[in-house]
Structure formats: structure tokens, C-alpha cells
Design a protein around this motif. Sequence first.
Motif, PDB file in Angstrom:
ATOM      1  N   THR A 125      38.469  13.585  43.147  1.00 49.37           N
ATOM      2  CA  THR A 125      38.468  15.039  43.323  1.00 49.37           C
ATOM      3  C   THR A 125      37.060  15.599  43.066  1.00 49.37           C
ATOM      4  N   THR A 126      36.575  16.467  43.963  1.00 45.70           N
ATOM      5  CA  THR A 126      35.257  17.083  43.747  1.00 45.70           C
ATOM      6  C   THR A 126      35.351  18.588  43.505  1.00 45.70           C
ATOM      7  N   GLN A 127      36.501  19.182  43.813  1.00 38.77           N
ATOM      8  CA  GLN A 127      36.646  20.603  43.489  1.00 38.77           C
ATOM      9  C   GLN A 127      38.107  20.971  43.297  1.00 38.77           C
ATOM     10  N   LEU A 128      38.320  21.989  42.491  1.00 35.62           N
ATOM     11  CA  LEU A 128      39.667  22.522  42.270  1.00 35.62           C
ATOM     12  C   LEU A 128      39.769  23.882  42.935  1.00 35.62           C
ATOM     13  N   ASP A 129      40.973  24.164  43.460  1.00 39.32           N
ATOM     14  CA  ASP A 129      41.265  25.494  43.995  1.00 39.32           C
ATOM     15  C   ASP A 129      42.263  26.176  43.080  1.00 39.32           C
ATOM     16  N   LEU A 130      41.881  27.326  42.570  1.00 39.00           N
ATOM     17  CA  LEU A 130      42.754  28.087  41.673  1.00 39.00           C
ATOM     18  C   LEU A 130      43.220  29.347  42.390  1.00 39.00           C
ATOM     19  N   ASP A 131      44.503  29.630  42.285  1.00 40.32           N
ATOM     20  CA  ASP A 131      45.034  30.907  42.764  1.00 40.32           C
ATOM     21  C   ASP A 131      45.811  31.558  41.631  1.00 40.32           C
ATOM     22  N   PHE A 132      45.558  32.825  41.417  1.00 40.07           N
ATOM     23  CA  PHE A 132      46.326  33.581  40.423  1.00 40.07           C
ATOM     24  C   PHE A 132      46.121  35.069  40.663  1.00 40.07           C
ATOM     25  N   GLN A 133      46.796  35.869  39.860  1.00 40.50           N
ATOM     26  CA  GLN A 133      46.627  37.317  39.971  1.00 40.50           C
ATOM     27  C   GLN A 133      46.156  37.891  38.632  1.00 40.50           C
ATOM     28  N   HIS A 134      45.432  38.990  38.723  1.00 36.52           N
ATOM     29  CA  HIS A 134      45.160  39.818  37.552  1.00 36.52           C
ATOM     30  C   HIS A 134      46.003  41.080  37.705  1.00 36.52           C
ATOM     31  N   LEU A 135      46.922  41.289  36.764  1.00 34.15           N
ATOM     32  CA  LEU A 135      47.847  42.418  36.843  1.00 34.15           C
ATOM     33  C   LEU A 135      47.291  43.590  36.031  1.00 34.15           C
ATOM     34  N   ASN A 136      46.801  44.605  36.731  1.00 33.39           N
ATOM     35  CA  ASN A 136      46.315  45.780  36.008  1.00 33.39           C
ATOM     36  C   ASN A 136      47.493  46.554  35.436  1.00 33.39           C
ATOM     37  N   PRO A 137      47.320  47.196  34.291  1.00 33.62           N
ATOM     38  CA  PRO A 137      48.438  47.951  33.696  1.00 33.62           C
ATOM     39  C   PRO A 137      48.919  49.058  34.638  1.00 33.62           C
ATOM     40  N   LEU A 138      50.249  49.217  34.723  1.00 30.98           N
ATOM     41  CA  LEU A 138      50.817  50.267  35.570  1.00 30.98           C
ATOM     42  C   LEU A 138      50.957  51.571  34.810  1.00 30.98           C
ATOM     43  N   GLU A 139      51.173  51.462  33.518  1.00 24.05           N
ATOM     44  CA  GLU A 139      51.243  52.676  32.715  1.00 24.05           C
ATOM     45  C   GLU A 139      50.790  52.329  31.316  1.00 24.05           C
ATOM     46  N   GLY A 140      50.684  53.344  30.509  1.00 23.65           N
ATOM     47  CA  GLY A 140      50.205  53.135  29.159  1.00 23.65           C
ATOM     48  C   GLY A 140      49.279  54.263  28.795  1.00 23.65           C
ATOM     49  N   SER A 141      48.584  54.099  27.715  1.00 21.66           N
ATOM     50  CA  SER A 141      47.667  55.145  27.314  1.00 21.66           C
ATOM     51  C   SER A 141      46.556  55.210  28.355  1.00 21.66           C
ATOM     52  N   ARG A 142      45.947  56.377  28.486  1.00 20.38           N
ATOM     53  CA  ARG A 142      44.884  56.521  29.477  1.00 20.38           C
ATOM     54  C   ARG A 142      43.780  55.513  29.223  1.00 20.38           C
ATOM     55  N   ASN A 143      43.658  55.067  27.967  1.00 22.33           N
ATOM     56  CA  ASN A 143      42.546  54.195  27.622  1.00 22.33           C
ATOM     57  C   ASN A 143      42.597  52.830  28.281  1.00 22.33           C
ATOM     58  N   ASN A 144      43.785  52.360  28.698  1.00 21.54           N
ATOM     59  CA  ASN A 144      43.791  51.008  29.249  1.00 21.54           C
ATOM     60  C   ASN A 144      44.140  50.956  30.729  1.00 21.54           C
ATOM     61  N   ILE A 145      44.119  52.083  31.402  1.00 21.06           N
ATOM     62  CA  ILE A 145      44.375  52.071  32.840  1.00 21.06           C
ATOM     63  C   ILE A 145      43.080  51.698  33.567  1.00 21.06           C
ATOM     64  N   THR A 146      43.097  50.552  34.262  1.00 22.51           N
ATOM     65  CA  THR A 146      41.890  50.072  34.928  1.00 22.51           C
ATOM     66  C   THR A 146      41.924  50.282  36.439  1.00 22.51           C
ATOM     67  N   ALA A 147      43.089  50.602  36.965  1.00 21.59           N
ATOM     68  CA  ALA A 147      43.181  50.819  38.410  1.00 21.59           C
ATOM     69  C   ALA A 147      44.162  51.948  38.695  1.00 21.59           C
ATOM     70  N   THR A 148      43.761  52.841  39.600  1.00 25.45           N
ATOM     71  CA  THR A 148      44.653  53.908  40.064  1.00 25.45           C
ATOM     72  C   THR A 148      44.655  53.844  41.591  1.00 25.45           C
ATOM     73  N   ARG A 149      45.293  54.832  42.216  1.00 17.65           N
ATOM     74  CA  ARG A 149      45.303  54.834  43.682  1.00 17.65           C
ATOM     75  C   ARG A 149      43.945  55.212  44.256  1.00 17.65           C
ATOM     76  N   THR A 150      43.063  55.761  43.448  1.00 16.36           N
ATOM     77  CA  THR A 150      41.775  56.193  43.998  1.00 16.36           C
ATOM     78  C   THR A 150      40.565  55.539  43.329  1.00 16.36           C
ATOM     79  N   ILE A 151      40.755  54.852  42.195  1.00 16.26           N
ATOM     80  CA  ILE A 151      39.627  54.227  41.502  1.00 16.26           C
ATOM     81  C   ILE A 151      40.071  52.872  40.962  1.00 16.26           C
TER      82      ILE A 151
END
Length: 649
Positions: A125-151
Motif C-alpha cells: 500500500t502506498t496511500q490511504l483514502d479516508l472518507d468522513f464527515q465533519h458535523l457542524n452543530p445544528l443548535e446550541g449557544s451562539r458561541n459554538n455555531i460554525t455554519a449557518t445558511r449564509t456563513i
Amino acid sequence: MPSVSPAARRAPSAVTAAVIASILTIPAASAASPMPQDVRYPGIIQLSVDATDIDHRVFVVHETIPVTAGPLTLLFPRWLPGYHGPAAQPNRLAGLVIKAGAQRLAWQRDPVDPLQFHLDVPAGTTQLDLDFQHLNPLEGSRNNITATRTIVDVQWEGTLLYPAGYYSARIPVQPRLRLPVGWGAATGLRDPAGELAAPDASGWRVFETLSLEHLVDSPVVAGAHFKRIELDPPGTERPVALDLFGDDEAALAATPEQIAAHRALVHQADLLFGSRHFRHYDLMLWQSDEKGDEGLEHHESSEDGTATGYFDDWDKAIQERELLPHEYTHSWNGKFRRPADLWTPNFNVPMQDSLLWVYEGQTQYWGRVLSARSGLINAQQARDEWADVAAWAENRAGRQWRPLQDTTNDAAIGDDARKDWQDWQRGVDYYDEGSLIWLEADMLIRQESRGQRSLDDFAKRFFGVDNGRMEPLTYRFEDVVAALDRVQPYDWSTFLRQRLDAVGSGAAAPLGGLGRAGWRLVYTDKESQNARNNTHRGAKISDFSYSIGLTVSDKEARIEQVAWNGPAFKAGVAGGATLLAVNMQEYRPERLAAAITANKDGSHPIELLVKDGEHYRVARIDWRGGLRYPSLERIPGQPDLLSAVLAPR
Ligand SMILES: [Zn+2]
């Protein structure tokens, strides 16, 4: 007091050393020999992040890692620069599939350190292929929201795994990012030709190949509403830009005077530091009522988030206007000059925070000074800020047991949990209390040198060296003392250690700088304009901290903080309860204020009806000091050095 605290001198513990060895050692190699610093990872990691799924706020990641056969450990970054602590959110990684060609490989999470993934790479083997997701928070305090519909805010450390055994500065990565078509983006990253990366027809932007260390320090902020404003004249070497994002297009509208103040910030920082330690710099500012507030420094950019109204509420958004000066200062103080114990080989070796009173404390100082020098705030607003900081420090009951130096461990403790007794527990006090210590140092230099020198000279000599150099230049406590001494001979070691290590009955808030600056802290019965503005801008807290010793949220009438051993505390009141009535009339902030004033002669003790869970009780507070809010007052006959510090250069 010892001249150097044990914390400043501590060596890594045996446990820490073992963890470091495991993280820096390739499993196949000898357990006792971590890779040396100059060994480059053999091959370039290809990282693709698709951030177009704004319906679900999911980033889809594909990562290709060149490997050789044998045992392999992949790491999810845990200790994050700017957070100064183990701020990783590994629960946001999901769907991990690792393949060698068509063969799916089993991986195993380390049972002791769940941010390590172990696997066996098959022969050939000379390379690995990784697939995964990063799940941004859907709700919570304003401090941890990293993605919205516009930003969206793409922080790469949440979107990658990297091989153990190498320094992060020696692991090359080529990132690609897909954003919704038509969106604007800002980042410290450039394309392979060194230009701003332009998207292809399907929204992919290809960036330069750079080190993992540099990549994690170069997030991308993107949005549907975007405007880029160059803050330097065309052709400026190492230019600075202001990138604006908002919930809507209206948030981007700024007046010429407002832009001019941001240009003045860049100019005043040039005068202060006399250097720029970046290739280019992006102040990435979003205003949003959905996406979280933020202030996160990077070497060539900063993530700066406020509520909507940064420009619109110009007369009121005072505290927010210290944000950009603070984060911009970090490019010098924190990123280029970095505490030696904070610098780590990679993101899974624990950081140590003993010098955050320089890193954050002096940045807090210059942030406030530069916001005044640039005209982002005026002198009265700056004085109101200093009054708030001084009163906060003076009423920090926790200095009875906890020295300021110990608060530098708060980032490693994890500051996320709500603190019920903030003044007693203390928190990240090295920011604001640090700024008071640096004010005092500045005044001392000015007075001892008879006005010839100031802390500006320290900034230029300590942070301004090696113009253009980006590689971090680390320092220790002794280096800070020596640099101060070169500006102005003085017993700086004792000066600093007394203020950092003092505890118990002899510990006082470091307010000496205000006195030397010609001002003193007083309390009046009127809130400052700044305080009223902060309430208007979203704090929505009625502050009776310095009178009966509590704060109340305006919306839910929830008692937020109760001052340790203060009048409300002694009457049995604690945070979390609901304040129902004042003297048997429904609670309103103005009614409580009136009741506090009415008891100045002791004839009308204040009765609070409080609901604590399912229990009701009356707390009777015989406070006779009236309302108390901080303010600064001139000391007659003494020169006004504070105004000299705050005046533009
Ligand atoms: Zn900071």
C-alpha cells in the motif's frame, strides 16, 4: 514569594513525557525515539472538504495520505492554538471509512487517548483514502455555531486526521475546498500561484501546498454576503484586508469614516511594532445573529464574529470594537513571539500556558490602546473600559485563594463549564488583570525614564524584531524581564512575580498603573454610557455587582452571578434562582435600583422574593451603600498619562 513560580519552571511530568513520546513516535519505530524535528513527512496529504451542504451543515471530507506498510496511528488534533487548550470536538467526526485501494481497513480508537486511531497498513500500500464527515452543530449557544445558511467557518483541524510521528510543521498538505457557488471567501491561504484562490465552475478552490501547522492556522470564512476592503494602499508589501460577512447584504454597509478607523488601526500597529510578520493579513469579520461570536487569532488572519450591528450601532458597539485590534495584535504577540511552553511539536502534545499573561494580557492592553489610537473608540469610551476592568479586578474575591498565575491553567482545565461563582473561582483573569499589569509597567517606564520611553519601546524591541519572519520566535519569563530591563532598568522580575503570585490578605488588584496615569477608580450611582450600551447590545444583564452583589438577566429575571460573600450572598441568595419580586412588587430592573437607593438611610431594607426550583423564599438585604457603578476620576495635580497613551501616534 519566590522570584520564579514553580509553574514557570516546571518540566513535563513523566506521564506527559510518555504521552509526547507516543504521539511523536511512529509505531513501527523504536518507542524511545520520536522523529527529529527536521524529518519531513514523505509525501503530500491531499485534503478535500466539500462545504456545500448547508441544509445539514455537514462538511464532507476526502483525504489521501501517502503511507508505507505496517502499523499506523492517525491523530485528530486535540490541542488547538488560540484556544490554548484541548478544545477539539472529536464527536463531530463521523462516518469514518479508511481504504487501501478497494480494501476497507479496520481501525481502532485508542482506549486511553480516543483522539488516536490505530490501523495496520497492508503490504504494497502506498496511500490511504479516508472518507468522513465533519458535523457542524445544528443548535446550541451562539458561541459554538460554525455554519449557518449564509456563513460557514471552515476550521481545518476538525476536517482532517494526520499521521503520528512528525512535527506538524513538517507535514505537507494540499487543501481544496468547495463552497456554494456564488459565495465569497476569505482566508490566509492563497492558490498555488500565491493569488487569492478563485473557484472553478462547481465551486472548488485549490490552495497552495503548505505545512499542517500553517493550514490549521489558516481557516476559511465564507458567505453568501461578502465584501473585501483593502486597508493598505495598492502595491503595499504584506498587505492587510478587511473581509466582511453578514446575515444579509445590509450588514456590510460601512461609512467612509468607519473604514478610515480600520485603516488607522493598521497604521497605528505599524508605528507600534515597526514590522509585519505575515505575507498578507485578513481580518475576517462576520456580523450575525445566528453564527457565533468569535475572536480567534491566526498568524495571517483572524476569525472575528459579532452580533449584527457592528457598523449600524457604531455609537453602541464599543466593546466589539476592541475585537479587531486585539486579534490583529496577536499576529505579533502570540503567533510570531510565542511562549516557549505553549509551542508544541504537533496538535496532540499538551500545551502549557504559564505565559498567557503576556500572550493575552499584553494583547488585551494593546487591543484597548490601539482601538483608541485608531479612533475606533474615543478617549471617554476607553476610560470607561478601564474603569470597568479596574472595578472587576478590585472585586475579584478569588484572589484570596487563587493567584493570577494559576488562572493561566484555565484553558487546560476547560473553561466551557458554567461557573456559578465567577468572582470566587476566577477564570481567564490573565486577560484583563494582565492588561492592568501592563498599564502599570507602561506608566513605570514613562515615569522612570522621565517621559523618554514607554511600553511602545518594549513592543517594538520584543515583538518587532526580524521584520518579515513568520517562524515563531519563542520566549521565556526571563526573556520578558530582560527585554523590559533593556527598555528601562528596573527590578521587573519582582514587579511581575509579586503581581502574578500574590494570594491571600496581601493580594490587591494591580491598580497602581491607573494612579500613576493620573486617574483613580471611583464608584458613582450612574452607569457609564458604555455599560448602558453593552446592555443594549445583547448582554441584557442588569448589573448590581458592586452594590448588593448580583446580576440579573433581563429576559428571564434569572439571577446570574452572586458576589462571593457580598450582601446578596449573605442573605442566602445564589445564582440560578429567579427573582420574582422586589419589596413584593414584580421584579423590574428599575424597581430594584430604586429599592437599593431607598435604603441608603437604612429605613427600607430590600426584600427579594426568589424562586429556587420549586421553593420560594424571601431574602432580606440591608445594604446601605446605594447604587455603585465604576468610573475614573482625575487625580488633581498629577499629569494625565492615560490620555497620552490613548492618543494617536
Ligand atoms: Zn486573545
